[in-house]
Design a protein around this motif. Structure first.
Motif, short mmCIF file in Angstrom:
data_model
loop_
_atom_site.label_atom_id
_atom_site.label_comp_id
_atom_site.label_asym_id
_atom_site.label_seq_id
_atom_site.Cartn_x
_atom_site.Cartn_y
_atom_site.Cartn_z
N VAL A 1 0.85 -1.19 0.00
CA VAL A 1 0.00 0.00 0.00
C VAL A 1 0.89 1.24 0.00
N PRO A 2 0.82 2.08 -1.05
CA PRO A 2 1.66 3.27 -1.12
C PRO A 2 1.24 4.33 -0.09
N VAL A 3 2.24 4.93 0.57
CA VAL A 3 1.98 5.94 1.59
C VAL A 3 3.01 7.07 1.51
N GLU A 4 2.63 8.20 2.05
CA GLU A 4 3.54 9.31 2.35
C GLU A 4 3.64 9.31 3.86
N ALA A 5 4.85 9.33 4.40
CA ALA A 5 5.01 9.27 5.86
C ALA A 5 5.95 10.36 6.34
N ARG A 6 5.82 10.67 7.63
CA ARG A 6 6.71 11.63 8.28
C ARG A 6 7.04 11.10 9.66
N ILE A 7 8.34 11.10 9.95
CA ILE A 7 8.83 10.80 11.29
C ILE A 7 9.78 11.93 11.63
N GLY A 8 9.42 12.71 12.63
CA GLY A 8 10.25 13.88 12.96
C GLY A 8 10.31 14.81 11.76
N GLU A 9 11.52 15.17 11.37
CA GLU A 9 11.72 16.08 10.24
C GLU A 9 11.78 15.36 8.90
N ALA A 10 11.79 14.04 8.92
CA ALA A 10 11.94 13.26 7.69
C ALA A 10 10.58 12.92 7.08
N ALA A 11 10.36 13.41 5.86
CA ALA A 11 9.16 13.06 5.10
C ALA A 11 9.62 12.17 3.95
#
Length: 95
Positions: A45-55
Motif C-alpha cells: 500500500v503506497p503511503v507518504e510518511a513523516r517521522i520527525g523532520e523526515a518526510a
C-alpha cells in the motif's frame, strides 16, 4: 486517509538488515478497508510518511493481518533511529 500512530522500530535480519515500524492493529484495520483501492500489487500500500523532520514516500508491506512501514537508511540515519526506538508516524495512504 491520514493516520498517526506510535510504534517501536524493529529490525528484520535477512541477507541484509531491514528496519520497520509495525502499524498497530486498529490502524491496520482502517488501512485494509481502503487497501484494494490503493494497492499496486501483492498487497503493498503506497503511503507518504513523516517521522520527525523526515518526510518520505514508501509502501506498507502486509504482514500477518497488519502492515509494516519500512524505514530506509536515509530516514533512520539523520535521526539516529535504531531498533527499539519509539517513533511517532504521521502517514497518508495514497489512493
Amino acid at each position: 486517509m491520514d493516520i498517526t500512530f506510535t510504534g517501536r522500530v524493529i529490525e528484520w535480519r535477512g541477507p541484509s538488515p531491514f528496519f520497520f515500524v509495525p502499524v498497530p492493529a486498529e490502524q491496520s484495520a482502517d488501512i485494509r478497508e481502503v487497501a484494494s483501492m490503493a494497492t499496486y500489487g501483492w498487497g503493498a500500500v503506497p503511503v507518504e510518511a513523516r517521522i520527525g523532520e523526515a518526510a518520505f514516500a514508501t509502501s506498507l508491506f502486509p504482514k500477518e493481518g497488519a502492515y509494516l512501514l519500512p524505514l530506509k537508511q536515509a530516514v533512520r540515519k539523520p535521526q539516529k533511529l535504531a531498533a527499539g526506538d519509539e517513533v511517532t508516524v504521521d502517514m497518508t495512504v495514497r489512493l
